[in-house]
Design a protein around this motif. Structure first.
Motif, PDB file in Angstrom:
ATOM      1  N   PHE A 144       0.819  -1.213   0.000  1.00 42.42           N
ATOM      2  CA  PHE A 144       0.000   0.000   0.000  1.00 42.42           C
ATOM      3  C   PHE A 144       0.857   1.268   0.000  1.00 42.42           C
ATOM      4  O   PHE A 144       0.340   2.370   0.190  1.00 42.42           O
ATOM      5  N   HIS A 145       2.155   1.108  -0.203  1.00 41.92           N
ATOM      6  CA  HIS A 145       3.090   2.236  -0.339  1.00 41.92           C
ATOM      7  C   HIS A 145       3.041   3.178   0.866  1.00 41.92           C
ATOM      8  O   HIS A 145       3.083   4.403   0.722  1.00 41.92           O
ATOM      9  N   LEU A 146       2.929   2.601   2.064  1.00 37.72           N
ATOM     10  CA  LEU A 146       2.989   3.411   3.273  1.00 37.72           C
ATOM     11  C   LEU A 146       4.411   3.931   3.440  1.00 37.72           C
ATOM     12  O   LEU A 146       5.367   3.159   3.369  1.00 37.72           O
ATOM     13  N   PRO A 147       4.599   5.230   3.657  1.00 40.13           N
ATOM     14  CA  PRO A 147       5.958   5.797   3.710  1.00 40.13           C
ATOM     15  C   PRO A 147       6.851   5.208   4.787  1.00 40.13           C
ATOM     16  O   PRO A 147       8.056   5.063   4.596  1.00 40.13           O
ATOM     17  N   GLY A 148       6.294   4.882   5.955  1.00 36.12           N
ATOM     18  CA  GLY A 148       7.137   4.386   7.041  1.00 36.12           C
ATOM     19  C   GLY A 148       6.440   3.316   7.858  1.00 36.12           C
ATOM     20  O   GLY A 148       5.237   3.404   8.121  1.00 36.12           O
ATOM     21  N   TYR A 149       7.164   2.282   8.229  1.00 29.06           N
ATOM     22  CA  TYR A 149       6.621   1.299   9.160  1.00 29.06           C
ATOM     23  C   TYR A 149       7.760   0.763  10.020  1.00 29.06           C
ATOM     24  O   TYR A 149       8.852   0.509   9.553  1.00 29.06           O
ATOM     25  N   GLU A 150       7.443   0.653  11.282  1.00 30.99           N
ATOM     26  CA  GLU A 150       8.433   0.371  12.308  1.00 30.99           C
ATOM     27  C   GLU A 150       8.045  -0.901  13.048  1.00 30.99           C
ATOM     28  O   GLU A 150       6.858  -1.166  13.254  1.00 30.99           O
ATOM     29  N   ALA A 151       9.015  -1.696  13.436  1.00 32.94           N
ATOM     30  CA  ALA A 151       8.758  -2.914  14.194  1.00 32.94           C
ATOM     31  C   ALA A 151       9.294  -2.763  15.610  1.00 32.94           C
ATOM     32  O   ALA A 151      10.382  -2.221  15.809  1.00 32.94           O
ATOM     33  N   THR A 152       8.518  -3.229  16.579  1.00 31.87           N
ATOM     34  CA  THR A 152       8.954  -3.255  17.970  1.00 31.87           C
ATOM     35  C   THR A 152       9.298  -4.685  18.351  1.00 31.87           C
ATOM     36  O   THR A 152       8.483  -5.595  18.177  1.00 31.87           O
ATOM     37  N   LEU A 153      10.512  -4.886  18.843  1.00 35.62           N
ATOM     38  CA  LEU A 153      10.966  -6.203  19.287  1.00 35.62           C
ATOM     39  C   LEU A 153      11.306  -6.153  20.771  1.00 35.62           C
ATOM     40  O   LEU A 153      11.801  -5.136  21.273  1.00 35.62           O
ATOM     41  N   LEU A 154      11.031  -7.250  21.465  1.00 36.63           N
ATOM     42  CA  LEU A 154      11.340  -7.360  22.888  1.00 36.63           C
ATOM     43  C   LEU A 154      12.604  -8.191  23.090  1.00 36.63           C
ATOM     44  O   LEU A 154      12.831  -9.164  22.378  1.00 36.63           O
TER      45      LEU A 154
END
Length: 293
Positions: free
Chosen positions: A152-162
């Motif tokens: 969907f061409h979202l400009p930014g996506y971030e992942a949270t890891l524990l």
């Protein structure tokens, strides 16, 4: 004279509480979520006149899980924010989301409301660790949540890891890190798992330095940089909301238990969700000044 402004919207609902969750969350039902959405709107409307014309730099939806709201209510609130406040074309609009709550229909809703950044709570890419922390995530939903922003061409996506999950080794953590990087996330958050009081679990604390050392080396090699402790991003993909929280700029927070900063002064919203839902436009019931230590 106008000043930079940041907005935070708290949604304290979740479909399921993870075993080690420390947040104050409530079960999500259509009735409670609708009432809460109406209260958020009322608080926004009561607050906005004092900040007319101030340019909004960031809008951040956190929780809990903002996607516990209906898509109609989410869109209704975003439309009203644009009517009440001054948002620019490049305003950063971020939504926290659990992988099992992200699907194509939500991606369309995000596109239609101008959301340009997701924070995906992966936690871990290993099934035994997901089960150990009681997460509702699974590998298919995690992979889907990382593929959809690209489609969907979202400009930014971030992942949270524990890290520091009971039984987790440095090698296990490295597997999760490589999983997220493989899907070309624009940023990563590395958070220590905090156990609730009274919970005793075997945590491999001796493994943590090796986890963080590997993360620093691997992420640097892949073109990320650490712009805040535990916060890594590709150049230009840093979370502007996180940076704003470290600044002295005005930061308006909406929802129970949130803290607002205006002209250097802090006020705390009531933690009583019933009071908040019933009286969202009565500041004398909602806000208390915060005295700095």
């Amino acid at each position: 004279m106008s000043a930079p402004l940041h907005l935070y919207l708290h949604v304290p609902f979740c479909v399921r509480r993870c075993t080690f969750c420390n947040q104050k969350i409530y079960p999500a039902t259509p009735e409670t979520c609708k009432a809460y959405a109406n209260a958020l709107l009322a608080e926004l409307e009561a607050t906005a006149p004092d900040f007319s014309g101030d340019p909004v730099q960031t809008v951040y939806w956190g929780g809990g899980s903002p996607t516990a709201l209906s898509q109609d209510d989410f869109a209704r609130i975003m439309r009203r924010i644009r009517e009440l406040f001054s948002l620019a074309a490049d305003t950063e609009i971020t939504v926290e989301a659990l992988p099992n709550r992200v699907d194509a229909s939500w991606m369309v809703a995000f596109q239609n409301t101008g959301v340009n950044r997701l924070v995906l709570g992966l936690a871990t890419a290993r099934i035994p660790e997901l089960e150990r922390i009681g997460s509702a995530n699974n590998m298919p939903s995690s992979e889907t949540s990382l593929i959809l922003p690209q489609l969907f061409h979202l400009p930014g996506y971030e992942a949270t890891l524990l890290y520091g999950i009971p039984g987790q080794t440095a090698a296990n953590f490295a597997t999760s890190l490589r999983f997220a990087v493989k899907y070309k996330v624009s940023a990563l958050r590395l958070d220590p798992l905090t156990l609730p009081k009274g919970v005793e679990e075997t945590v491999c604390r001796d493994e943590v330095p090796a986890m963080l050392d590997y993360a620093a080396r691997h992420l640097t090699e892949k073109g990320y940089h650490e712009y805040l402790p535990g916060r890594w991003a590709k150049l230009g993909q840093e979370c502007r909301d996180l940076l704003a929280r470290q600044s002295t700029e005005n930061y308006l927070s909406f929802g129970p238990g949130t803290t607002t900063r205006v002209d250097g002064g802090l006020s705390r919203n009531t933690e009583n969700i019933a009071v908040y839902t019933l009286h969202p436009q009565e500041p004398e019931l909602l806000y208390k000044p915060v005295t700095r230590a």
